[in-house]
Design a protein around this motif. Structure first.
Motif, mmCIF file in Angstrom:
data_model
loop_
_atom_site.group_PDB
_atom_site.id
_atom_site.type_symbol
_atom_site.label_atom_id
_atom_site.label_comp_id
_atom_site.label_asym_id
_atom_site.label_seq_id
_atom_site.Cartn_x
_atom_site.Cartn_y
_atom_site.Cartn_z
ATOM 1 N N PRO A 156 69.064 31.753 46.404
ATOM 2 C CA PRO A 156 67.878 30.889 46.440
ATOM 3 C C PRO A 156 66.582 31.682 46.574
ATOM 4 C CG PRO A 156 69.618 29.951 47.793
ATOM 5 C CD PRO A 156 70.086 31.319 47.375
ATOM 6 N N ARG A 157 66.633 32.762 47.316
ATOM 7 C CA ARG A 157 65.429 33.587 47.481
ATOM 8 C C ARG A 157 64.959 34.161 46.148
ATOM 9 N NH1 ARG A 157 64.739 38.794 51.603
ATOM 10 N NH2 ARG A 157 62.619 39.326 50.968
ATOM 11 N N GLU A 158 65.901 34.610 45.319
ATOM 12 C CA GLU A 158 65.538 35.133 44.002
ATOM 13 C C GLU A 158 64.881 34.052 43.153
ATOM 14 O OE1 GLU A 158 68.473 38.172 42.164
ATOM 15 O OE2 GLU A 158 69.681 36.905 43.479
ATOM 16 N N LEU A 159 65.421 32.836 43.232
ATOM 17 C CA LEU A 159 64.853 31.726 42.473
ATOM 18 C C LEU A 159 63.440 31.401 42.955
ATOM 19 C CD1 LEU A 159 67.976 29.378 42.284
ATOM 20 C CD2 LEU A 159 67.024 30.797 40.452
ATOM 21 N N THR A 160 63.248 31.465 44.258
ATOM 22 C CA THR A 160 61.918 31.209 44.820
ATOM 23 C C THR A 160 60.910 32.225 44.313
ATOM 24 O OG1 THR A 160 62.754 30.161 46.841
ATOM 25 C CG2 THR A 160 60.564 31.145 46.950
ATOM 26 N N GLU A 161 61.267 33.501 44.374
ATOM 27 C CA GLU A 161 60.360 34.552 43.940
ATOM 28 C C GLU A 161 60.032 34.416 42.454
ATOM 29 O OE1 GLU A 161 58.769 36.877 45.764
ATOM 30 O OE2 GLU A 161 59.596 35.819 47.505
ATOM 31 N N LEU A 162 61.033 34.103 41.647
ATOM 32 C CA LEU A 162 60.809 33.942 40.218
ATOM 33 C C LEU A 162 59.893 32.752 39.949
ATOM 34 C CD1 LEU A 162 61.315 34.539 37.244
ATOM 35 C CD2 LEU A 162 63.416 33.170 37.401
ATOM 36 N N TRP A 163 60.170 31.630 40.605
ATOM 37 C CA TRP A 163 59.351 30.433 40.398
ATOM 38 C C TRP A 163 57.903 30.677 40.806
ATOM 39 C CZ3 TRP A 163 57.076 26.969 44.053
ATOM 40 C CH2 TRP A 163 56.523 25.825 43.482
ATOM 41 N N LEU A 164 57.687 31.358 41.921
ATOM 42 C CA LEU A 164 56.323 31.664 42.355
ATOM 43 C C LEU A 164 55.616 32.548 41.328
ATOM 44 C CD1 LEU A 164 56.860 32.284 46.176
ATOM 45 C CD2 LEU A 164 55.592 30.393 45.136
ATOM 46 N N ASP A 165 56.342 33.517 40.776
ATOM 47 C CA ASP A 165 55.762 34.375 39.748
ATOM 48 C C ASP A 165 55.400 33.572 38.500
ATOM 49 O OD1 ASP A 165 55.993 36.598 41.342
ATOM 50 O OD2 ASP A 165 57.843 37.328 40.401
ATOM 51 N N LEU A 166 56.300 32.679 38.096
ATOM 52 C CA LEU A 166 56.052 31.846 36.922
ATOM 53 C C LEU A 166 54.876 30.902 37.151
ATOM 54 C CD1 LEU A 166 59.753 30.934 36.046
ATOM 55 C CD2 LEU A 166 58.242 32.374 34.659
ATOM 56 N N LEU A 167 54.774 30.393 38.348
ATOM 57 C CA LEU A 167 53.727 29.419 38.667
ATOM 58 C C LEU A 167 52.359 30.070 38.787
ATOM 59 C CD1 LEU A 167 53.128 26.418 39.461
ATOM 60 C CD2 LEU A 167 53.420 27.153 41.842
ATOM 61 N N THR A 168 52.297 31.192 39.501
ATOM 62 C CA THR A 168 50.997 31.781 39.815
ATOM 63 C C THR A 168 50.586 32.909 38.876
ATOM 64 O OG1 THR A 168 51.974 33.360 41.390
ATOM 65 C CG2 THR A 168 51.307 31.219 42.249
ATOM 66 N N GLY A 169 51.565 33.703 38.411
ATOM 67 C CA GLY A 169 51.234 34.823 37.556
ATOM 68 C C GLY A 169 50.144 35.691 38.161
ATOM 69 N N SER A 170 49.116 35.966 37.375
ATOM 70 C CA SER A 170 47.979 36.770 37.856
ATOM 71 C C SER A 170 46.798 35.898 38.261
ATOM 72 C CB SER A 170 47.543 37.750 36.758
ATOM 73 O OG SER A 170 47.056 37.036 35.625
ATOM 74 N N LEU A 171 46.997 34.583 38.293
ATOM 75 C CA LEU A 171 45.883 33.664 38.539
ATOM 76 C C LEU A 171 45.196 33.918 39.876
ATOM 77 C CD1 LEU A 171 47.379 30.283 37.250
ATOM 78 C CD2 LEU A 171 45.648 31.715 36.134
ATOM 79 N N GLN A 172 45.989 34.153 40.918
ATOM 80 C CA GLN A 172 45.386 34.335 42.239
ATOM 81 C C GLN A 172 44.531 35.602 42.282
ATOM 82 O OE1 GLN A 172 48.209 34.315 45.457
ATOM 83 N NE2 GLN A 172 46.705 33.575 46.923
ATOM 84 N N VAL A 173 45.032 36.682 41.699
ATOM 85 C CA VAL A 173 44.259 37.926 41.665
ATOM 86 C C VAL A 173 42.979 37.723 40.861
ATOM 87 C CG1 VAL A 173 44.245 40.302 40.831
ATOM 88 C CG2 VAL A 173 46.291 39.388 41.941
ATOM 89 N N ARG A 174 43.074 37.019 39.757
ATOM 90 C CA ARG A 174 41.909 36.796 38.909
ATOM 91 C C ARG A 174 40.878 35.911 39.597
ATOM 92 N NH1 ARG A 174 44.671 34.536 33.750
ATOM 93 N NH2 ARG A 174 42.560 34.521 32.843
ATOM 94 N N ARG A 175 41.335 34.984 40.429
ATOM 95 C CA ARG A 175 40.398 34.167 41.211
ATOM 96 C C ARG A 175 39.707 35.021 42.267
ATOM 97 N NH1 ARG A 175 37.374 30.862 42.131
ATOM 98 N NH2 ARG A 175 38.160 29.591 43.829
ATOM 99 N N VAL A 176 40.485 35.858 42.948
ATOM 100 C CA VAL A 176 39.927 36.702 44.009
ATOM 101 C C VAL A 176 38.898 37.676 43.453
ATOM 102 C CG1 VAL A 176 40.482 38.508 45.680
ATOM 103 C CG2 VAL A 176 41.921 36.467 45.537
ATOM 104 N N THR A 177 39.141 38.179 42.252
ATOM 105 C CA THR A 177 38.206 39.130 41.649
ATOM 106 C C THR A 177 37.045 38.443 40.938
ATOM 107 O OG1 THR A 177 39.519 39.218 39.609
ATOM 108 C CG2 THR A 177 40.002 40.866 41.318
ATOM 109 N N GLY A 178 37.075 37.114 40.878
ATOM 110 C CA GLY A 178 35.989 36.377 40.248
ATOM 111 C C GLY A 178 36.102 36.277 38.748
ATOM 112 N N ALA A 179 37.256 36.653 38.193
ATOM 113 C CA ALA A 179 37.431 36.631 36.736
ATOM 114 C C ALA A 179 37.558 35.211 36.190
ATOM 115 C CB ALA A 179 38.664 37.449 36.342
ATOM 116 N N ILE A 180 38.060 34.293 37.005
ATOM 117 C CA ILE A 180 38.208 32.903 36.560
ATOM 118 C C ILE A 180 37.730 31.960 37.649
ATOM 119 C CG2 ILE A 180 40.168 33.394 35.032
ATOM 120 C CD1 ILE A 180 41.988 32.204 37.236
ATOM 121 N N GLN A 181 37.435 30.741 37.246
ATOM 122 C CA GLN A 181 37.087 29.671 38.155
ATOM 123 C C GLN A 181 38.352 28.871 38.486
ATOM 124 O OE1 GLN A 181 33.952 29.136 39.543
ATOM 125 N NE2 GLN A 181 33.680 31.172 38.611
ATOM 126 N N PRO A 182 38.301 27.959 39.473
ATOM 127 C CA PRO A 182 39.485 27.141 39.771
ATOM 128 C C PRO A 182 39.951 26.376 38.540
ATOM 129 C CG PRO A 182 37.826 26.881 41.488
ATOM 130 C CD PRO A 182 37.175 27.660 40.381
#
Length: 209
Positions: A156-182
């Motif tokens: 289950p842990r592997e599935l969780t990590e994969l799903w989080l990667d699929l869901l978020t990708g690089s979006l959070q980093v790009r938000r933190v760096t100001g590259a994208i808006q919400p």
């Protein structure tokens, strides 16, 4: 009424703490500065939170309140597995890309001690992963997700990590760096559907052990 007043006051203090965090960074924000900006006494802040890290832990927890509420509501309805994941995905992604999450992550990245980053991981992703792991285990138990792939047991842990990667990708980093808006609710909803579809295609029920 007194409890309601305390809750409102805590929300005000935490909102001010978040604003100061954005302006000054974690190292530049002290309890005295927060108390002064919130027009509260130092004693009040220490009574509510214990110390500076306790205050920011509370801020992190409040930021995830809607996520925990969604999980609790699903539990009360007796829902398990992928139906819960469908509901949780948009709430989680909205939270991770919110202004408050951006402020916390920026401050954590700039904190040389790593203390805020560890607290953010512990009270944020690590705490959520415990719940998500159980959702994945329930999905496997119900035959909604496979238990094996390429002859290997999938946890289950592997599935969780994969799903989080699929869901978020690089979006959070790009938000933190100001590259994208919400993202818009429509974009978040589509992202959630794609992540769930990809997870099921990678670990289909046919592979359940």
């Amino acid at each position: 009424m007194a409890r309601q007043s305390r809750t409102i006051r805590a929300e005000e203090i935490e909102e001010i703490a978040c604003r100061l965090l954005e302006e000054l960074g974690f190292a530049g924000v002290g309890m005295q500065a927060i108390a002064r900006a919130a027009k509260a006494s130092n004693e009040t802040l220490y009574r509510l939170y214990g110390d500076k890290m306790g205050l920011f832990r509370a801020l992190i927890t409040r930021n995830g309140a809607r996520l925990w509420g969604t999980l609790d509501d699903a539990d009360e309805r007796g829902e398990r597995g992928l139906v819960v994941l469908r509901a949780v995905g948009p709430v989680l992604l909205t939270m991770l890309l919110s202004d408050r999450s951006v402020a916390l992550n920026r401050a954590a990245a700039a904190d040389p001690s790593g203390a805020l980053g560890r607290t953010l991981a512990e009270a944020g992703r690590n705490a959520a992963s415990v719940k998500l792991n159980q959702i994945m285990a329930d999905a496997q138990e119900a035959g909604e997700l496979g238990r094996q792939r390429d002859g290997r047991e999938v946890t289950p842990r592997e599935l969780t990590e994969l799903w989080l990667d699929l869901l978020t990708g690089s979006l959070q980093v790009r938000r933190v760096t100001g590259a994208i808006q919400p993202l818009t609710p429509e974009q978040i909803g589509l992202r959630n559907l794609r992540a769930l579809d990809a997870l099921v295609r990678l670990y289909p029920p046919a592979l359940a052990g």
